[in-house]
Design a protein around this motif. Structure first.
Motif, PDB file in Angstrom:
ATOM      1  N   LEU A 166       0.931  -1.326   0.035  1.00 29.28           N
ATOM      2  CA  LEU A 166      -0.019   0.066   0.005  1.00 29.28           C
ATOM      3  C   LEU A 166       0.751   1.425  -0.016  1.00 29.28           C
ATOM      4  CD1 LEU A 166      -3.099  -0.433   2.111  1.00 29.28           C
ATOM      5  CD2 LEU A 166      -2.969  -0.580  -0.283  1.00 29.28           C
ATOM      6  N   LEU A 219       0.927   2.953  -3.412  1.00 33.28           N
ATOM      7  CA  LEU A 219      -0.341   3.559  -3.842  1.00 33.28           C
ATOM      8  C   LEU A 219      -0.142   5.018  -4.105  1.00 33.28           C
ATOM      9  CD1 LEU A 219      -2.809   2.510  -5.156  1.00 33.28           C
ATOM     10  CD2 LEU A 219      -4.061   2.830  -2.680  1.00 33.28           C
ATOM     11  N   ALA A 237      -6.760  -4.581  -0.162  1.00 34.47           N
ATOM     12  CA  ALA A 237      -6.332  -3.228   0.455  1.00 34.47           C
ATOM     13  C   ALA A 237      -6.499  -2.094  -0.606  1.00 34.47           C
ATOM     14  CB  ALA A 237      -4.892  -3.390   1.244  1.00 34.47           C
ATOM     15  N   ALA A 238      -5.985  -2.373  -1.508  1.00 37.37           N
ATOM     16  CA  ALA A 238      -5.731  -1.128  -2.837  1.00 37.37           C
ATOM     17  C   ALA A 238      -7.243  -0.661  -3.045  1.00 37.37           C
ATOM     18  CB  ALA A 238      -4.908  -1.653  -3.828  1.00 37.37           C
TER      19      ALA A 238
END
Lengths: 290, 264
Positions: free
Chosen positions: A145, A148, A233-234
């Motif tokens: 993450l 990201l 999660a993304a």
């Protein structure tokens, strides 16, 4: 009949006696049923015990999570109807899962191609190994993450950013395992290719890839597992259609039961992805890969 | 009429700043169709000589000439049968041979001719029945047969055998030696074979090259084996030429150039 007598029997002693006494013809059926039962009964028993304990713990007033019975009744709509599509992000679980799988497929495919090529380079060249390995060892520890925001800044769009996060998450084990596989190609195979005067492309496709394939598939299996971990999660952060967003959206609407159903889906799909890559690996390496 | 000429070949390896001379002044001349064995104690550099002829190692001094052309890289004109067979485990027996044939014969033969040639070579080593099996499904002796078929299929000028039967049991070894003699009689390739089996060397060879112990190993003596071909192992047991040659080699290996006790 031995066939019918063993079906309901769980205790191995009784089942064995039934098998012994059985007439010759259905004997095999009894033995194989017994073997199947030995594999099937433990997980079923544990599963039932787990559900019962959960039901008991969460049925008390004031429990934070719904018991399984309420999960099924509350989330019945999305369980029985995974294919509905009301436009926007209001879609059935099938569409969310398939959107997530598409992202993973794209990012993972890119990571496979790039990872195998870079891994081959590192495995072949000491110079590339010394130059790239320290960088990779640092980069691979960065949590998925954390990439990201950077990829959002670079791509200015959620979709390519999510794919990039998958790519960057799954590429490290592919690179590292490929490099190890290439390094472990026996000298004998190199000698064979030298005597045959294979050119570099032939050497790559006919010797290197098959020889390193068990290692490469180990890397691919780890990679696909990490991808699936990262995508949920993304998607929670980038929004749009996807199982991660679905879970986040359910949380914001306090639909805890829907979250639990979605988690079951996520787990099952992750399991299938892992087995799928292992299956391909087995096909390609003819049983040599783990 | 020298076909293959190994001239004053020497090789040294440098490790941690220390130079170690393995071979010095090795010279052997081999005629077309001749079967030559290299024999010596382990560690004397037999395999190194073979690898230099194969082009897998570069000589530090001296030169190897094949039909008066210098050898400096590996190639299918000097096919190697490796000690541990070196078949590719992900390919079937047939595919292992066809990898070599398709590479070496491409352009010279059509696809159909190549297939026929693969079948022919598998038949030569009696492996037709196991053509679709993989190396881990066949015995050690069968693997060596396939290794030989793969090497022969390249139509090499010189066939190099690196202790081809070393890892096999005595019966299988005898059987393969007979096959090899028969194939050599039919095809007439020049052959260099490494061995440390005295009987094998005498039975198969036209000449036996005996090597001294390393470091700086070299050719100690070359023995000509004047026995009629085809040879039959049973008849040779009593043959005076055979027993004499055998005694000569044993004398060289265990009396004059006995292995130092430390290395044993």
């Amino acid at each position: 009949m031995a066939t019918t007598s063993t079906i309901g029997v769980t205790a191995p002693g009784i089942a064995a006696k039934a098998a012994e006494k059985a007439p010759r013809a259905p004997f095999i059926t009894a033995a194989s049923l017994r073997g199947m039962a030995a594999n099937l009964i433990p997980p079923v028993v544990v599963m039932i015990a787990f559900l019962v304990i959960w039901e008991l713990l969460c049925s008390r007033p004031g429990a934070g999570l719904p018991p399984p019975s309420r999960v099924v009744t509350e989330a019945w709509d999305i369980i029985v109807n995974p294919f509905y599509d009301n436009g926007g992000t209001d879609k059935g679980l099938f569409w969310h899962i398939s959107a997530s799988i598409q992202r993973v497929a794209l990012g993972f495919a890119l990571a496979t191609v790039v990872g195998i090529l870079v891994g081959t380079l590192i495995g072949q060249s000491d110079w590339a190994m010394r130059g790239l390995d320290p960088i990779f060892q640092v980069l691979r520890t960065i949590p998925p993450l954390a990439w990201l925001p950077l990829s959002l800044a670079a791509f200015r769009d959620g979709q390519p950013s999510a794919i990039f996060v998958i790519f960057i998450t799954s590429i490290w084990p592919i690179i590292i395992n490929t490099a190890v596989g290439i390094r472990n190609i026996p000298q004998d195979y190199r000698n064979v290719s030298a005597v045959l005067q294979l050119n570099p492309i032939e050497f790559f496709s006919k010797i290197m890839l098959p020889s390193a394939a068990p290692y490469i598939f180990t890397g691919l299996r780890i990679g696909v597992g990490l991808s699936w971990l990262a995508i949920v999660a993304a998607e929670m952060l980038i929004g749009g259609v996807g199982i991660g967003f679905f879970i986040w959206d359910a949380w914001n609407s306090s639909h805890i039961s829907e979250i639990i159903v979605a988690l079951v889906y996520v787990g099952v799909i992750g399991f299938i992805l892992d087995r799928f890559v292992a299956f391909i690996g087995n096909l390609v390496t003819r049983g040599a890969a783990a | 009429m020298t076909y293959l000429s190994i001239e004053n070949v020497g090789i040294s390896f440098t490790r941690n700043g220390r130079t170690n001379e393995v071979l010095r002044d090795v010279s052997v001349k081999i005629a077309r169709g001749e079967f030559v064995s290299l024999i010596g104690h382990s560690g004397c550099g037999k395999s190194t000589v073979l690898n230099i002829v194969a082009g897998l190692l570069k000589a530090s001094t001296g030169v190897v000439l094949l039909e008066d052309k210098e050898v400096n890289s590996p190639g299918p004109d000097r096919a190697v049968v490796f000690q541990n067979h070196s078949l590719l485990p992900w390919l079937t027996v047939r595919e292992n041979v066809s990898l070599a044939v398709d590479k070496v014969m491409k352009g010279r033969k059509t696809k159909a001719e190549r297939n026929e040639w693969i079948d022919h070579n598998l038949a030569l080593v009696n492996m037709t029945h196991a053509a679709e099996r993989r190396p881990n499904e066949i015995s050690g002796g069968m693997k060596q047969r396939v290794g030989i078929a793969r090497a022969l299929a390249m139509e090499p000028k010189v066939l190099l055998l690196d202790e081809p039967f070393g890892a096999l049991d005595a019966l299988t070894r005898a059987h393969l030696q007979d096959s090899l003699m028969e194939i050599h009689g039919r095809l007439g390739n020049a052959v260099i074979m490494i061995t440390h089996d005295v009987d094998e060397a005498v039975l198969l060879s036209d000449r036996i090259v005996m090597m001294t112990n390393g470091p700086s190993a070299t050719v100690g003596e070359i023995l000509k084996v004047d026995l009629e071909r085809p040879r039959r192992r049973l008849e040779l047991v009593e043959d005076p030429t055979y027993t004499h040659a055998r005694a000569e080699v044993l004398e060289f290996l265990y009396a004059r150039h006995a292995k130092p006790a430390v290395a044993a």
